[in-house]
Enzyme design. Structure first.
Site, PDB file in Angstrom:
ATOM      1  CD  GLU A  42      -2.862   1.047   2.462  1.00 56.62           C
ATOM      2  OE1 GLU A  42      -3.873   1.759   2.462  1.00 56.62           O
ATOM      3  OE2 GLU A  42      -2.583   0.259   3.400  1.00 56.62           O
ATOM      4  CE  LYS A 115      -7.811   1.824   2.921  1.00 57.33           C
ATOM      5  NZ  LYS A 115      -6.595   2.105   3.729  1.00 57.33           N
ATOM      6  CB  CYS A 152      -5.228  -1.459   3.783  1.00 59.02           C
ATOM      7  SG  CYS A 152      -4.539  -1.574   5.464  1.00 59.02           S
TER       8      CYS A 152
END
Length: 277
Positions: A42, A115, A152
């Site tokens: 990430e 994300k 994540c």
């Protein structure tokens, strides 16, 4: 990958360049070993600055596609290797995203995932840095497989993981930056569950080491691959900079889905108002 240079040890551009230079030997090692799909961690080219709330890090964001994706595309083309490249994206002033670019094996930029689920708790003050994603859950037809991306904190939510399966993903990559604590237990629980529930492979990537000056905790690595039965079949260490390589038998997806008939037996019409929320 651990951090070679951090806040106070150089300019933001110097910090980014140090991190890229640290990655390049392992990127080349992957290519030389014949790796077909490579995913980085990430926001791979900076510290994970979200434990602070310093707007100076806004300057580390860049367009996608842009300089870093173009640079990585050269390695993708050189080694005939698909690359998933997570970076801090600047769409325009004030529009910043936690993004992963997908580059095909010939160096072609295929698109990006932003994300969707943005935490703001327990030292991860991400809403200070990122807008929620607005591109849905795309799946990219690469030279070797249909690839989806989750990032994540997304992994805590089964909804997008399911959509990626419904959209045809064969492999879902989850680049992460997560530290020891409750997260470490969930790390080996949630993603195998996503893989088993949706009948696809996952590649789960986490950085290693501790990052000053934030000192939020230990990034515990433990990157792994999990198959469509939910079985982890390759795993990296908790504390070493390393490249994890494994072979995927994509025929297993057909076998697993034929056995369990996930998509035939789902009843989305019965979810009603839950879907409409």
């Amino acid at each position: 990958m651990s951090l070679p240079k951090t806040e106070g040890e150089g300019t933001i551009e110097e910090i980014k360049e140090a991190m890229i230079q640290k990655h390049i030997p392992l990127i080349e090692k992957a290519g030389e070993q014949g790796v077909q799909i490579l995913c980085l961690q990430e926001i791979f080219d900076t510290p994970y600055f979200c434990p602070g709330q310093d707007k100076a890090w806004y300057a580390s964001a860049e367009p996608v596609p842009g300089p870093t994706t173009e640079r990585m595309a050269e390695y993708a083309k050189k080694y005939n290797m698909v690359m998933i490249v997570p970076i801090y994206e600047k769409e325009q002033a004030g529009f910043l995203y936690n993004t992963a670019a997908v580059i095909d094996a010939d160096g072609t930029y295929l698109g990006k995932y932003r994300k969707n689920h943005i935490p703001h708790t327990s030292g991860f003050w991400e809403k200070f840095f990122f807008k929620p994603g607005n591109l849905g859950y795309p799946v990219f037809q690469t030279k070797y497989a249909k690839v989806g991306v989750y990032i994540c904190y997304d992994r805590h939510f089964p909804d997008g993981a399911r959509v990626l399966g419904l959209n045809g993903a064969e492999i879902v990559y989850n680049p992460s930056a997560t530290v020891a604590g409750l997260s470490q237990y969930l790390w080996k629980l949630e993603q195998p569950a996503h893989a088993a529930a949706n009948g696809y492979f996952m590649g789960c990537i986490n950085r290693v080491g501790e990052e000053k000056p934030w000192n939020l905790g230990k990034f515990y690595g433990s990157s792994y691959f999990v198959d469509p039965r939910g079985q982890i079949f390759a795993q990296a260490s908790e504390d070493k900079d390393e490249l994890l390589v494994a072979e995927f038998d994509l025929d297993m997806i057909e076998e697993v889905r034929a056995t369990w008939q996930f998509f035939r037996d789902r009843r989305p019409e019965t979810y009603g108002k839950l879907v409409e929320l």
